[in-house]
Design a protein around this motif. Structure first.
Motif, PDB file in Angstrom:
ATOM      1  N   PRO A  63       0.833  -1.215   0.000  1.00  0.00           N
ATOM      2  CA  PRO A  63       0.000   0.000   0.000  1.00  0.00           C
ATOM      3  C   PRO A  63       0.865   1.262   0.000  1.00  0.00           C
ATOM      4  CG  PRO A  63      -0.038  -1.042   2.172  1.00  0.00           C
ATOM      5  CD  PRO A  63       0.748  -1.937   1.268  1.00  0.00           C
ATOM      6  N   PRO A  64       0.367   2.344  -0.585  1.00  0.00           N
ATOM      7  CA  PRO A  64       1.155   3.588  -0.613  1.00  0.00           C
ATOM      8  C   PRO A  64       1.307   4.190   0.779  1.00  0.00           C
ATOM      9  CG  PRO A  64      -0.997   3.891  -1.677  1.00  0.00           C
ATOM     10  CD  PRO A  64      -0.892   2.449  -1.277  1.00  0.00           C
ATOM     11  N   THR A  65       2.394   4.899   0.978  1.00  0.00           N
ATOM     12  CA  THR A  65       2.629   5.586   2.249  1.00  0.00           C
ATOM     13  C   THR A  65       1.742   6.839   2.303  1.00  0.00           C
ATOM     14  OG1 THR A  65       4.358   7.041   1.400  1.00  0.00           O
ATOM     15  CG2 THR A  65       5.061   4.859   2.213  1.00  0.00           C
ATOM     16  N   PRO A  66       1.561   7.415   3.500  1.00  0.00           N
ATOM     17  CA  PRO A  66       0.780   8.668   3.577  1.00  0.00           C
ATOM     18  C   PRO A  66       1.354   9.768   2.680  1.00  0.00           C
ATOM     19  CG  PRO A  66       1.033   7.734   5.758  1.00  0.00           C
ATOM     20  CD  PRO A  66       1.893   6.901   4.829  1.00  0.00           C
ATOM     21  N   LEU A  67       2.681   9.853   2.571  1.00  0.00           N
ATOM     22  CA  LEU A  67       3.279  10.868   1.707  1.00  0.00           C
ATOM     23  C   LEU A  67       2.979  10.572   0.237  1.00  0.00           C
ATOM     24  CD1 LEU A  67       6.721  11.430   3.478  1.00  0.00           C
ATOM     25  CD2 LEU A  67       4.674  12.878   3.587  1.00  0.00           C
ATOM     26  N   GLU A  68       3.035   9.315  -0.146  1.00  0.00           N
ATOM     27  CA  GLU A  68       2.697   8.945  -1.524  1.00  0.00           C
ATOM     28  C   GLU A  68       1.241   9.268  -1.829  1.00  0.00           C
ATOM     29  OE1 GLU A  68       5.855   5.242  -2.146  1.00  0.00           O
ATOM     30  OE2 GLU A  68       3.857   4.849  -1.324  1.00  0.00           O
ATOM     31  N   ASN A  69       0.372   9.086  -0.826  1.00  0.00           N
ATOM     32  CA  ASN A  69      -1.041   9.415  -1.012  1.00  0.00           C
ATOM     33  C   ASN A  69      -1.254  10.905  -1.279  1.00  0.00           C
ATOM     34  OD1 ASN A  69      -2.123   6.838  -0.779  1.00  0.00           O
ATOM     35  ND2 ASN A  69      -2.341   6.989   1.435  1.00  0.00           N
ATOM     36  N   LEU A  70      -0.354  11.743  -0.782  1.00  0.00           N
ATOM     37  CA  LEU A  70      -0.466  13.191  -0.978  1.00  0.00           C
ATOM     38  C   LEU A  70       0.177  13.664  -2.282  1.00  0.00           C
ATOM     39  CD1 LEU A  70       0.275  14.390   2.662  1.00  0.00           C
ATOM     40  CD2 LEU A  70      -1.914  14.542   1.452  1.00  0.00           C
ATOM     41  N   SER A  71       0.822  12.737  -2.986  1.00  0.00           N
ATOM     42  CA  SER A  71       1.450  13.122  -4.245  1.00  0.00           C
ATOM     43  C   SER A  71       0.569  12.650  -5.401  1.00  0.00           C
ATOM     44  CB  SER A  71       2.859  12.535  -4.353  1.00  0.00           C
ATOM     45  OG  SER A  71       2.804  11.135  -4.476  1.00  0.00           O
ATOM     46  N   GLY A  72       0.921  13.054  -6.572  1.00  0.00           N
ATOM     47  CA  GLY A  72       0.119  12.713  -7.740  1.00  0.00           C
ATOM     48  C   GLY A  72      -0.207  13.969  -8.507  1.00  0.00           C
ATOM     49  N   PRO A  73      -0.977  13.838  -9.566  1.00  0.00           N
ATOM     50  CA  PRO A  73      -1.236  14.976 -10.458  1.00  0.00           C
ATOM     51  C   PRO A  73      -1.789  16.210  -9.743  1.00  0.00           C
ATOM     52  CG  PRO A  73      -2.200  12.954 -11.356  1.00  0.00           C
ATOM     53  CD  PRO A  73      -1.661  12.627  -9.987  1.00  0.00           C
ATOM     54  N   ASN A  74      -2.711  16.017  -8.817  1.00  0.00           N
ATOM     55  CA  ASN A  74      -3.327  17.161  -8.131  1.00  0.00           C
ATOM     56  C   ASN A  74      -2.981  17.203  -6.651  1.00  0.00           C
ATOM     57  OD1 ASN A  74      -4.707  18.021 -10.490  1.00  0.00           O
ATOM     58  ND2 ASN A  74      -6.172  16.360 -10.175  1.00  0.00           N
ATOM     59  N   GLY A  75      -1.952  16.473  -6.253  1.00  0.00           N
ATOM     60  CA  GLY A  75      -1.608  16.373  -4.843  1.00  0.00           C
ATOM     61  C   GLY A  75      -0.815  17.554  -4.326  1.00  0.00           C
ATOM     62  N   SER A  76      -0.658  17.574  -2.999  1.00  0.00           N
ATOM     63  CA  SER A  76       0.098  18.641  -2.339  1.00  0.00           C
ATOM     64  C   SER A  76       1.604  18.400  -2.405  1.00  0.00           C
ATOM     65  CB  SER A  76      -0.312  18.739  -0.870  1.00  0.00           C
ATOM     66  OG  SER A  76      -1.675  19.010  -0.767  1.00  0.00           O
ATOM     67  N   LEU A  77       1.992  17.182  -2.781  1.00  0.00           N
ATOM     68  CA  LEU A  77       3.410  16.827  -2.869  1.00  0.00           C
ATOM     69  C   LEU A  77       3.731  16.319  -4.264  1.00  0.00           C
ATOM     70  CD1 LEU A  77       3.878  14.806   0.452  1.00  0.00           C
ATOM     71  CD2 LEU A  77       4.380  17.220   0.042  1.00  0.00           C
TER      72      LEU A  77
END
Length: 137
Positions: free
Chosen positions: A1-15
């Motif tokens: 499963p993705p980490t919390p930081l990975e969950n915040l990244s991506g095309p529209n993410g904060s990271l």
């Protein structure tokens, strides 16, 4: 499963995922440490000490995020990510959150409302970040 930081990244993410850069991290650590030391200088105006401590905390939190391989898309996320970058709890990030809001009122509305207690709490929170960051190196 993705980490919390990975969950915040991506095309529209904060990271945004970005490999760590040792020179950038060292620079953030250096400027954060220097500003934090200067913030403890009681001969400076309280507002100046607040600015120094806030910017120190931001640089140190940014270094922690960069160590994990991410770059923020906004200033605030570096504080929100502290539980995931350095394992620091609400006793640290809540102070930084409050100070972020005070900083924004000062920057954008000219309402700098800080007192000695807030500056002391901010310095302590930034020192906790620095200690946690140093223990990861």
């Amino acid at each position: 499963p993705p980490t919390p930081l990975e969950n915040l990244s991506g095309p529209n993410g904060s990271l945004k995922a970005e490999p760590p850069d040792a020179a950038e991290i060292a620079g953030l650590l250096r400027t954060g440490s220097t500003r934090l030391t200067d913030a403890t200088n009681a001969t400076l105006a309280l507002e100046s000490r607040f600015d120094l401590a806030y910017n120190a905390a931001h640089a140190l939190c940014m270094a922690a995020l960069r160590q994990k391989g991410f770059r923020p898309s906004n200033r605030y996320i570096v504080f929100q990510a502290l539980p995931h970058t350095l394992g620091l709890g609400p006793e640290v990030w809540r102070v930084l959150d409050l100070c972020h809001n005070k900083r924004n009122l000062g920057e954008y509305e000219g309402m700098m409302d800080v007192d000695e207690r807030l500056v002391v709490d901010l310095i302590k929170a930034a020192q906790r970040v620095l200690i946690a960051l140093q223990s990861t190196n």
